[in-house]
Design a protein around this motif. Structure first.
Motif, PDB file in Angstrom:
ATOM      1  N   UNK A  22      -9.222   1.479  -4.608  1.00  0.00           N
ATOM      2  CA  UNK A  22     -10.091   1.484  -3.420  1.00  0.00           C
ATOM      3  C   UNK A  22      -9.590   0.568  -2.313  1.00  0.00           C
ATOM      4  N   UNK A  23      -8.908  -0.514  -2.679  1.00  0.00           N
ATOM      5  CA  UNK A  23      -8.372  -1.395  -1.641  1.00  0.00           C
ATOM      6  C   UNK A  23      -7.273  -0.695  -0.849  1.00  0.00           C
ATOM      7  N   UNK A  24      -6.436   0.071  -1.536  1.00  0.00           N
ATOM      8  CA  UNK A  24      -5.414   0.844  -0.834  1.00  0.00           C
ATOM      9  C   UNK A  24      -6.059   1.882   0.083  1.00  0.00           C
ATOM     10  N   UNK A  25      -7.160   2.485  -0.393  1.00  0.00           N
ATOM     11  CA  UNK A  25      -7.883   3.428   0.464  1.00  0.00           C
ATOM     12  C   UNK A  25      -8.470   2.752   1.689  1.00  0.00           C
ATOM     13  N   UNK A  26      -8.986   1.523   1.515  1.00  0.00           N
ATOM     14  CA  UNK A  26      -9.539   0.797   2.661  1.00  0.00           C
ATOM     15  C   UNK A  26      -8.456   0.456   3.675  1.00  0.00           C
ATOM     16  N   UNK A  27      -7.260   0.069   3.207  1.00  0.00           N
ATOM     17  CA  UNK A  27      -6.154  -0.211   4.132  1.00  0.00           C
ATOM     18  C   UNK A  27      -5.768   1.046   4.899  1.00  0.00           C
ATOM     19  N   UNK A  28      -5.704   2.184   4.192  1.00  0.00           N
ATOM     20  CA  UNK A  28      -5.340   3.439   4.856  1.00  0.00           C
ATOM     21  C   UNK A  28      -6.370   3.836   5.916  1.00  0.00           C
ATOM     22  N   UNK A  29      -7.660   3.698   5.590  1.00  0.00           N
ATOM     23  CA  UNK A  29      -8.709   4.043   6.551  1.00  0.00           C
ATOM     24  C   UNK A  29      -8.695   3.105   7.748  1.00  0.00           C
ATOM     25  N   UNK A  30      -8.539   1.805   7.496  1.00  0.00           N
ATOM     26  CA  UNK A  30      -8.510   0.850   8.602  1.00  0.00           C
ATOM     27  C   UNK A  30      -7.301   1.087   9.500  1.00  0.00           C
ATOM     28  N   UNK A  49       1.354   1.718   6.467  1.00  0.00           N
ATOM     29  CA  UNK A  49       1.244   2.961   5.706  1.00  0.00           C
ATOM     30  C   UNK A  49       1.514   2.781   4.226  1.00  0.00           C
ATOM     31  N   UNK A  50       2.447   1.911   3.894  1.00  0.00           N
ATOM     32  CA  UNK A  50       2.767   1.630   2.495  1.00  0.00           C
ATOM     33  C   UNK A  50       2.589   0.148   2.192  1.00  0.00           C
ATOM     34  N   UNK A 102       1.275   6.022  -8.740  1.00  0.00           N
ATOM     35  CA  UNK A 102       0.041   6.806  -8.709  1.00  0.00           C
ATOM     36  C   UNK A 102      -1.129   5.941  -8.275  1.00  0.00           C
ATOM     37  N   UNK A 103      -1.164   4.697  -8.760  1.00  0.00           N
ATOM     38  CA  UNK A 103      -2.242   3.778  -8.380  1.00  0.00           C
ATOM     39  C   UNK A 103      -2.176   3.452  -6.895  1.00  0.00           C
ATOM     40  N   UNK A 104      -0.995   3.103  -6.405  1.00  0.00           N
ATOM     41  CA  UNK A 104      -0.866   2.701  -5.008  1.00  0.00           C
ATOM     42  C   UNK A 104      -1.064   3.827  -4.017  1.00  0.00           C
ATOM     43  N   UNK A 105      -0.808   5.051  -4.445  1.00  0.00           N
ATOM     44  CA  UNK A 105      -0.914   6.195  -3.532  1.00  0.00           C
ATOM     45  C   UNK A 105      -2.094   7.100  -3.851  1.00  0.00           C
ATOM     46  N   UNK A 106      -3.035   6.630  -4.654  1.00  0.00           N
ATOM     47  CA  UNK A 106      -4.141   7.498  -5.074  1.00  0.00           C
ATOM     48  C   UNK A 106      -4.942   8.013  -3.882  1.00  0.00           C
ATOM     49  N   UNK A 107      -5.249   7.121  -2.936  1.00  0.00           N
ATOM     50  CA  UNK A 107      -6.026   7.545  -1.765  1.00  0.00           C
ATOM     51  C   UNK A 107      -5.263   8.570  -0.951  1.00  0.00           C
ATOM     52  N   UNK A 108      -3.946   8.360  -0.800  1.00  0.00           N
ATOM     53  CA  UNK A 108      -3.118   9.298  -0.043  1.00  0.00           C
ATOM     54  C   UNK A 108      -3.028  10.638  -0.771  1.00  0.00           C
ATOM     55  N   UNK A 109      -2.919  10.584  -2.093  1.00  0.00           N
ATOM     56  CA  UNK A 109      -2.880  11.816  -2.885  1.00  0.00           C
ATOM     57  C   UNK A 109      -4.150  12.640  -2.637  1.00  0.00           C
ATOM     58  N   UNK A 110      -5.282  11.970  -2.716  1.00  0.00           N
ATOM     59  CA  UNK A 110      -6.559  12.678  -2.545  1.00  0.00           C
ATOM     60  C   UNK A 110      -6.674  13.270  -1.143  1.00  0.00           C
ATOM     61  N   UNK A 167      -1.244  18.165   5.081  1.00  0.00           N
ATOM     62  CA  UNK A 167      -0.898  17.789   3.708  1.00  0.00           C
ATOM     63  C   UNK A 167       0.608  17.601   3.546  1.00  0.00           C
ATOM     64  N   UNK A 168       1.391  18.506   4.128  1.00  0.00           N
ATOM     65  CA  UNK A 168       2.847  18.393   4.020  1.00  0.00           C
ATOM     66  C   UNK A 168       3.348  17.205   4.819  1.00  0.00           C
ATOM     67  N   UNK A 169       2.710  16.931   5.946  1.00  0.00           N
ATOM     68  CA  UNK A 169       3.089  15.753   6.724  1.00  0.00           C
ATOM     69  C   UNK A 169       2.859  14.476   5.919  1.00  0.00           C
ATOM     70  N   UNK A 170       1.754  14.412   5.171  1.00  0.00           N
ATOM     71  CA  UNK A 170       1.478  13.230   4.341  1.00  0.00           C
ATOM     72  C   UNK A 170       2.535  13.088   3.254  1.00  0.00           C
ATOM     73  N   UNK A 171       2.840  14.183   2.553  1.00  0.00           N
ATOM     74  CA  UNK A 171       3.772  14.121   1.427  1.00  0.00           C
ATOM     75  C   UNK A 171       5.190  13.782   1.884  1.00  0.00           C
TER      76      UNK A 171
END
Length: 546
Positions: free
Chosen positions: A238-246, A267-268, A444-452, A466-470
């Motif tokens: 969830x912290x990685x997701x919060x960084x991505x959203x912010x 981004x990473x 997988x843990x660090x990119x879980x939010x991006x995966x979703x 989706x392809x731009x993200x990957x």
């Protein structure tokens, strides 16, 4: 005004020159664009000339030779319908069909290269119709056949009023004219999204906040390292997701160039923080495996799951093959850069591998910066609309955005320290290697939010996003994160270089080749997603036994 036959002849010539096996609606549109009317001039001023449109056609469809039973002047079904609609509308109007009739038929339901051109020019079909459609004829008291008008409801039609005598004192006064409406004016820029506190996503940060004290409690209660490792991973997600959203909301407050810099910086961020903590603890092999695993996860796991999710919604998925080709080329260069130091290991140049790694890292970072210049400046028009499928969201206030980004980054750093401390005990107690943890688990843990995000976007029909993200994440890890870690490793004296194990380099090469074969044609389907997922599982199984 050019006739339909002349336009069709031009379209055949353009189709033949481009090596197409048929005459499509885009070739008819190009033939019309070669004329010199008001609508053509408006599109040229907006940046869509005949040469520019030829480039769009080439980027959207690969040349196809004429097959058996198919001649070079055969019309596609869309082109046939457009010509028939143009002829019918002209017949109803009582005149010969011309190029403007064809143009109106083509933009009635724009698709493919035509729709892309109109989007790039910010041209609305209603504005273009106004430039070419004839003004409505004044209503007269006679029908089309010249007979008097029919009576309706038994009542005779009122005769036309008798024209009054002209009065110079009144009629010579010039009428006030309304200001002329600008031709093909670009649509107004959307108003900025309203700002609001991130209430709808606050649970993400709260879960991350709770994970830190829970991890500390488990650690000092003497719970096994396996449980501490698992809870730490769950807290980082969830912290990685919060960084991505912010980061996303912070980019909303800036322009596209600053947004690209922010994305490159944060981004990473989670992967960089975990890797720096691991380098400080001496886990160099773990860091190399995490870099490889992040690229493999983006190219195979995210891309494969996105194609599978999107392919179950629609049979054929189409996307910008120019952007996909650029990302694939840069990933191929990154793999070649990793192979060079690895091939020199054990040779007389072995003592210079550290210096060579730093040089290669700087060159990779320069390539990444050049790609930003290419996509944001010199060839921005090619990438217009690549992320147009993103969900509109309520923008967070700038102050709250900065606070969320800062707090989440600090908490990720704390959790990374706990994670690194458990790597040694976990590998010994569970019998797994550092390579497997870094190659499969941590990415997988660090990119879980991006995966979703990528899978949800593909499921909703936004396969371009989706392809731009990957592909974008893979490129960023290979060309930016890896060089940063090499340079940081040199500063802290960890011995981090670009000499990767042969298995990891081979896995990267296979992933880049297979993913490039899938995306370079600009379209895909669910089966290709399954193929990418299968390759990822094969690599994960092999990593387990190393």
């Amino acid at each position: 005004m050019t006739s339909l036959e002349t336009l069709r002849t031009r379209a055949v010539e353009e189709s033949t020159a481009q090596g197409s096996g048929f005459v499509g609606a885009e070739h008819l549109f190009l033939a019309w664009l070669l004329d010199d009317g008001l609508a053509q001039q408006a599109l040229v001023q907006a940046g869509i000339s005949a040469d520019e449109f030829r480039t769009i056609i080439a980027s959207r469809r690969a040349p196809r030779p004429a097959g058996e039973g198919e001649t070079s002047n055969a019309l596609s079904s869309h082109a046939e319908r457009a010509l028939a609609a143009a002829a019918e509308s002209a017949t109803v109007a009582g005149r010969d069909p011309n190029g403007d009739d064809l143009f109106l038929a083509l933009i009635k339901e724009p698709r493919g290269a035509i729709a892309r051109a109109l989007t790039m020019a910010k041209a609305r079909p209603t504005e273009l119709r106004r430039l070419v459609a004839p003004p409505p004829a004044a209503r007269s008291g006679k029908r089309r056949d010249g007979s008097p008008p029919r009576e309706r409801s038994g009542q005779p039609v009122q005769p036309a009023p008798v024209a009054r005598k002209r009065d110079p004192e009144i009629d010579d006064i010039p009428e006030a004219r309304a200001p002329e409406r600008p031709r093909l004016a670009p649509p107004p820029r959307p108003a900025p999204a309203p700002t609001a506190a991130p209430k709808e996503h606050s649970w993400v940060l709260w879960i991350g906040l709770l994970a830190v004290p829970l991890t500390v409690g488990l650690k000092y209660l003497g719970v096994s390292s396996g449980w501490v490792f698992a809870v730490t991973c769950l807290g980082i997600i969830p912290l990685a997701g919060a960084i991505a959203q912010a980061t996303e909301h912070l980019a909303d407050h800036a322009g596209p160039t600053v947004s690209a810099v922010l994305n490159a910086a944060f981004g990473n961020a989670t992967e960089v923080i975990v890797a720096i903590a691991a380098l400080h603890a001496g886990y160099v092999d773990f860091v190399k495996a995490s870099l490889t695993g992040s690229i493999l996860g983006n190219l195979l796991l995210i891309l494969g799951a996105a194609l599978l999710a999107g392919g179950l919604r629609q049979p054929i998925l189409k996307f910008n093959r120019t952007a996909a080709g650029m990302s694939s080329a840069m990933l191929a260069i990154a793999v070649a850069a990793l192979m060079l130091p690895s091939m020199l290991r054990g040779t007389p140049a072995d003592s210079h591998l550290q210096a060579l790694s730093k040089l290669v890292a700087v060159l990779l970072a320069i390539i990444y910066l050049a790609s930003l210049l290419f996509s944001l400046r010199t060839h921005r028009r090619i990438f217009t609309g690549a992320a147009s499928g993103e969900d509109p969201h309520t923008r967070w206030p700038l102050g709250i955005t900065v606070v969320v980004l800062a707090v989440a980054t600090v908490l990720v750093a704390v959790e990374s320290e706990f994670l690194v401390e458990t790597i040694g005990p976990v590998t010994r107690s569970l019998g797994v290697s550092q390579g497997f943890l870094g190659l499969i688990v941590v990415p997988i843990v660090g990119n879980a939010a991006e995966h979703a995000s990528a899978i949800v976007a593909a499921r909703r029909g936004r396969i371009e996003l989706a392809i731009q993200i990957a592909l974008g994440s893979s490129t960023q890890v290979a060309l930016l994160v890896a060089p940063i870690l090499v340079l940081v490793g040199g500063v802290i004296g960890s011995g981090m270089n670009l000499v990767f194990p042969g298995f990891q380099v081979g896995a990267l090469a296979a992933a880049v080749i297979v993913s490039a074969l899938i995306v370079l044609d600009g379209e895909s389907h669910w089966l290709e997603g399954v193929q990418l997922l299968a390759l990822y599982l094969m690599i994960a199984a092999a990593a387990w036994f190393i």
